[in-house]
Design a protein around this motif. Structure first.
Motif, PDB file in Angstrom:
ATOM      1  N   CYS A   1       0.867  -1.172   0.000  1.00  0.00           N
ATOM      2  CA  CYS A   1       0.000   0.000   0.000  1.00  0.00           C
ATOM      3  C   CYS A   1       0.907   1.227   0.000  1.00  0.00           C
ATOM      4  O   CYS A   1       1.642   1.455   0.970  1.00  0.00           O
TER       5      CYS A   1
ATOM      6  N   CYS B   1      -0.161   4.050   2.794  1.00  0.00           N
ATOM      7  CA  CYS B   1       0.323   3.794   4.157  1.00  0.00           C
ATOM      8  C   CYS B   1       1.827   3.525   4.190  1.00  0.00           C
ATOM      9  O   CYS B   1       2.410   3.507   5.270  1.00  0.00           O
TER      10      CYS B   1
ATOM     11  N   HIS C   1      -6.399  -5.408   4.234  1.00  0.00           N
ATOM     12  CA  HIS C   1      -5.818  -4.091   4.490  1.00  0.00           C
ATOM     13  C   HIS C   1      -6.786  -2.986   4.068  1.00  0.00           C
ATOM     14  O   HIS C   1      -7.000  -2.020   4.798  1.00  0.00           O
TER      15      HIS C   1
ATOM     16  N   ILE D   1      -8.084  -0.573   7.040  1.00  0.00           N
ATOM     17  CA  ILE D   1      -7.442   0.741   7.106  1.00  0.00           C
ATOM     18  C   ILE D   1      -8.160   1.780   6.255  1.00  0.00           C
ATOM     19  O   ILE D   1      -8.256   2.949   6.632  1.00  0.00           O
ATOM     20  N   HIS D   2      -8.666   1.372   5.099  1.00  0.00           N
ATOM     21  CA  HIS D   2      -9.209   2.347   4.145  1.00  0.00           C
ATOM     22  C   HIS D   2     -10.713   2.218   3.960  1.00  0.00           C
ATOM     23  O   HIS D   2     -11.252   2.748   2.986  1.00  0.00           O
TER      24      HIS D   2
ATOM     25  N   PRO E   1      -6.635   1.987  -2.382  1.00  0.00           N
ATOM     26  CA  PRO E   1      -5.621   3.047  -2.374  1.00  0.00           C
ATOM     27  C   PRO E   1      -5.010   3.254  -3.764  1.00  0.00           C
ATOM     28  O   PRO E   1      -4.831   2.303  -4.511  1.00  0.00           O
TER      29      PRO E   1
HETATM   30 ZN   LIG Z   1      -3.046   1.449   3.218  1.00  0.00          ZN
END
Ligand SMILES: [Zn+2]
Length: 111
Positions: free
Chosen positions: A8, A11, A31, A35-36, A41
């Motif tokens: 990613c 990040c 992920h 996280i998103h 991403p």
């Molecule tokens: Zn990320």
């Protein structure tokens, strides 16, 4: 034994090495969800790496061929390990050099 990682770039993190494409997809999806919020991403990457952690896609053709041979030889002894023992790297170099010499010899003989 193939090795894959998910990266990613938002990040600036890279997943641990996984050995199956299904696990790679799960790492990326996990992920994104954690996280998103499920968003994808920008410029994320997922792909195969060699035993040294280098992306095959970023290697030149000759270096990638050397890495594949050295990975295959190293996997004979330690299928899930990392790094190349010296003998595997030397044998891969010898194999590529021998192939180049054989091709050069065949071309020289044909001309
Ligand atoms: Zn990320």
């Amino acid at each position: 034994m193939r090795r894959y990682v998910y990266r990613c770039t938002v990040c600036r993190t890279t997943s641990p090495v996984v050995h199956h494409l299904e696990d790679l997809a799960a790492a990326g999806e996990g992920h994104r969800l954690a996280i998103h919020g499920g968003h994808i991403p920008d410029a994320e990457a997922a792909g195969q790496v060699d035993r040294l952690g280098r992306w095959y896609a970023s290697l030149g053709p000759l270096i990638a061929m050397h890495a594949r041979i050295a990975d295959g030889l190293s996997d004979l002894r330690d299928p899930k390990g990392i790094g190349h023992p010296f003998w595997a790297s030397a044998a891969a170099t010898l194999a590529l050099g021998s192939a180049a010499a054989l091709i050069f010899g065949l071309i020289s003989a044909a001309l």
